[in-house]
Design a protein around this motif. Sequence first.
Motif, PDB file in Angstrom:
ATOM      1  N   GLN A  30       1.220   5.456  -1.372  1.00  0.00           N
ATOM      2  CA  GLN A  30       0.664   6.644  -2.010  1.00  0.00           C
ATOM      3  C   GLN A  30       1.717   7.360  -2.853  1.00  0.00           C
ATOM      4  O   GLN A  30       1.393   8.161  -3.717  1.00  0.00           O
ATOM      5  CB  GLN A  30       0.157   7.619  -0.933  1.00  0.00           C
ATOM      6  CG  GLN A  30      -0.975   7.088  -0.080  1.00  0.00           C
ATOM      7  CD  GLN A  30      -2.309   7.179  -0.783  1.00  0.00           C
ATOM      8  OE1 GLN A  30      -2.497   8.051  -1.629  1.00  0.00           O
ATOM      9  NE2 GLN A  30      -3.223   6.287  -0.456  1.00  0.00           N
ATOM     10  N   ALA A  54       0.867  -1.177   0.000  1.00  0.00           N
ATOM     11  CA  ALA A  54       0.000   0.000   0.000  1.00  0.00           C
ATOM     12  C   ALA A  54       0.901   1.223   0.000  1.00  0.00           C
ATOM     13  O   ALA A  54       1.600   1.471   0.978  1.00  0.00           O
ATOM     14  CB  ALA A  54      -0.902  -0.008   1.231  1.00  0.00           C
ATOM     15  N   HIS A 102      -5.190   2.653  -0.064  1.00  0.00           N
ATOM     16  CA  HIS A 102      -4.542   2.533  -1.366  1.00  0.00           C
ATOM     17  C   HIS A 102      -4.770   3.778  -2.199  1.00  0.00           C
ATOM     18  O   HIS A 102      -5.729   4.523  -1.995  1.00  0.00           O
ATOM     19  CB  HIS A 102      -5.072   1.301  -2.102  1.00  0.00           C
ATOM     20  CG  HIS A 102      -4.718   0.018  -1.410  1.00  0.00           C
ATOM     21  ND1 HIS A 102      -3.452  -0.494  -1.423  1.00  0.00           N
ATOM     22  CD2 HIS A 102      -5.463  -0.825  -0.668  1.00  0.00           C
ATOM     23  CE1 HIS A 102      -3.433  -1.623  -0.718  1.00  0.00           C
ATOM     24  NE2 HIS A 102      -4.634  -1.835  -0.246  1.00  0.00           N
ATOM     25  N   ARG A 103      -3.871   3.995  -3.141  1.00  0.00           N
ATOM     26  CA  ARG A 103      -3.986   5.131  -4.040  1.00  0.00           C
ATOM     27  C   ARG A 103      -5.242   5.030  -4.882  1.00  0.00           C
ATOM     28  O   ARG A 103      -5.636   3.944  -5.294  1.00  0.00           O
ATOM     29  CB  ARG A 103      -2.764   5.130  -4.965  1.00  0.00           C
ATOM     30  CG  ARG A 103      -1.971   6.399  -4.946  1.00  0.00           C
ATOM     31  CD  ARG A 103      -0.584   6.205  -5.581  1.00  0.00           C
ATOM     32  NE  ARG A 103      -0.470   5.162  -6.551  1.00  0.00           N
ATOM     33  CZ  ARG A 103      -0.333   5.356  -7.868  1.00  0.00           C
ATOM     34  NH1 ARG A 103      -0.338   6.582  -8.353  1.00  0.00           N
ATOM     35  NH2 ARG A 103      -0.188   4.330  -8.677  1.00  0.00           N
ATOM     36  N   PRO A 110       1.592  -2.968  -5.824  1.00  0.00           N
ATOM     37  CA  PRO A 110       0.834  -2.032  -4.981  1.00  0.00           C
ATOM     38  C   PRO A 110      -0.663  -2.107  -5.287  1.00  0.00           C
ATOM     39  O   PRO A 110      -1.068  -2.417  -6.405  1.00  0.00           O
ATOM     40  CB  PRO A 110       1.393  -0.664  -5.382  1.00  0.00           C
ATOM     41  CG  PRO A 110       2.729  -0.953  -6.004  1.00  0.00           C
ATOM     42  CD  PRO A 110       2.597  -2.297  -6.651  1.00  0.00           C
ATOM     43  N   GLY A 111      -1.453  -1.808  -4.269  1.00  0.00           N
ATOM     44  CA  GLY A 111      -2.892  -1.703  -4.483  1.00  0.00           C
ATOM     45  C   GLY A 111      -3.214  -0.410  -5.215  1.00  0.00           C
ATOM     46  O   GLY A 111      -2.561   0.612  -5.014  1.00  0.00           O
TER      47      GLY A 111
END
Lengths: 421, 324
Positions: free
Chosen positions: A201, A199, A326-327, A231-232
């Motif tokens: 940003q 996770a 998550h982004r 990454p999510g």
Amino acid sequence: MSRQLHINVNILNAGVFGGSWRFPNTDGTASYRIEHYTSIAKKAEEAKLDAVFLADSPLLDPSIKHRTGNNLEPTTVLARIAAQTERIGLIGTLSSSYNDPAELARRLADLDHVSGGRIGWNVVTTAGPVAARNFGRTSEPEHASRYRRAAEFTERVIADWAGRTQFASPQGRPVVVQAGGSSDGRRLASRVAEVIFSADQDLDHARAFRTEIRNGAAEFGRSPEEIVVLPGLSTVVGSTEAEAKARRELLDDILPDAYARNRLASQLGISLDGLRDDEPIPAELLIHPDEAGGSQSFYRVVKEIIDRERPTLGRLLKKLSGGGGHRILVGTPEQIADDVETWFRAGAADGFNVMPDVLPSGFDDFADHVIPELQRRGLFRTEYDGMTLREHLGLGLPAVPAAAHERHLLDPYQEGQVISL
Amino acid sequence: MSNAIQLTLAVGEATGRPVDGASPVSLAEAAAIAAVAAEVGVAAIRLVDGGAGRTLDPTVVGAYLAGIHGGVGFVAEVPTTHNAPYNAARRVLSLDRAAGGRTGVALRAGGGDEVSEATVAASNATDAAQRWAEYALVLTRLWESFPRAALIGDQESGLVADDALIEPINHEAAFYRVAGPLDGPSSAQGRPVLVADLGALDPTAVARSADVVVVDRERVAGADAALTAALRRAGRSREDVALLGRVEVAADDPAAAAAVGHELRAWADAHRLDGFELVPAGGAEDVVTVLRGLVPQLADAAADSPPPTLRAAFGLRVVAEALR
């Protein structure tokens, strides 16, 4: 051939937003029926994705009043999907805290055999007192001991798989997946994981994380190239940027407010009572991630947002309305592809675990428009080259982790505290 | 009255040794057998658990096969050993919901599991039948903990579920402590069908929770009376439980099938059986021969559409009455 993206879809019941189930033209309780999952998996296979992913915890989500929750046991869903698909990878989350290793090893390996070698196991420790009470505990085990059990548990499961002589796996063994956000989680990831869900940003932080995991793996005698970091990524797709933003605003509007505040408080392990939406979150409410009992990855991401942006509670709730920290990418297929390409080329990701805003419509948009754009750029496969999850991910079959590696997890002063299982 | 038919199947390598009297069939063969079973009116296929390496995990096979053939029920064997009750309840209910109310579990008496045993003080409780009874009680209560009516899905008001209807079970006894509730609603048949085997278990142990009771030839005399009495003591009616006689059958020619069918129907009448659990000798071809030759002799030929739930297929109420 040149390096290509790996993309999964996270079938997170109705979608990643708390109000996804209320989105117009959406069947609000579709995620309580098996066809929701099989139809999305078929779509994912048509789009040539690496895998579908199922998150899970063995508990009733306390938010059930206002938000749909995960509600079907993962191996039963994946077996059903396996019967109706041929190539899509099948990754399920199963708790190392609350399963029996002998039983889980057999079930996953049998499922892998039945599916033709398409199974991945997302190893999680399960936090929180709600799950603990379903298994006879009055409170949750502390974080570090959960990860000691996870390491031992994973080792036993993999050894069991390696020792099988019947019902062989077409991919050698199921793929081991892990979400390694905390210090303990990263050590576990470096030690045994082949795919890491993360996770992040921030691109630079993600790149540093990927490097750290790979370096950690090398210390365990593993090849860094055989770790896939995903990454999510939450996505809101529109045919124009304005349309995408409007969709996102609507999702924020239909988010039940009580749910959003309760979720954040529970995820952080603190109380938000009395705090107004137009107030910043006091710094003293937050402590070091490793000391929190809840989700480590989420905690770290939220703390970083607070440190960096000093948001009001209301703004933070909106920023996190997708949940999980998550982004969230909002834009046209080209804009989303631009971002995906940027992270990929920068070495911040090997691909993404995509969480559409609304299921199935948001995923249909992603599969029908973003995937073709990535393919046009030569970043994503146009056909499956293989049948198994390992083949999709470009993974070989790693050596079975040796028990002696256990000692690397502990410094001399902690060794005496190892809990015998 | 009609006779319910449950077919025993061990799914694994077709070349394996017999498991509980059933010769293993491959997964592909099992799928073909399921199609024939649905066609001839079999109520359920019981998926035998021969253990790791001998059969594929029955819950995995059940989920897979139900994804291919929805018209026949599946009963997966699950031992108490290695399975925490919350996990088993959740998995079996998920299977049942996915199958539209056509799933059952044959809970096998066994030992404990690592997770549960870490939380219950070391006790003198070791009796497998007592464990079974407690485990079965936990299963049935968990399956009822999130009633179907609680799932509202009102998009206008933002209410997914009426959480006042969803109640923990707060079970605490000799072998297990389980709070609950489960995370998904009950199925179209209320609860998955719970199958119990007399032998390892006695009528008293099974009376509180079982829906289907299987008895073999050696124990069939007096089984109906004993079960009826035990059910009455538990506050339940004999009509709420199907009693099946277990019988090993060999593939025979059509003429012999008629004679065997006649004998079995007489046996059922004599002992007040509600149906049969067939254990076919031989491989997949023999199973199909038994299905085509013998089952029409035993089952209600008048059935023209599949029963709406597995319970209905066993001659029980379509939706289970709550046991709370």
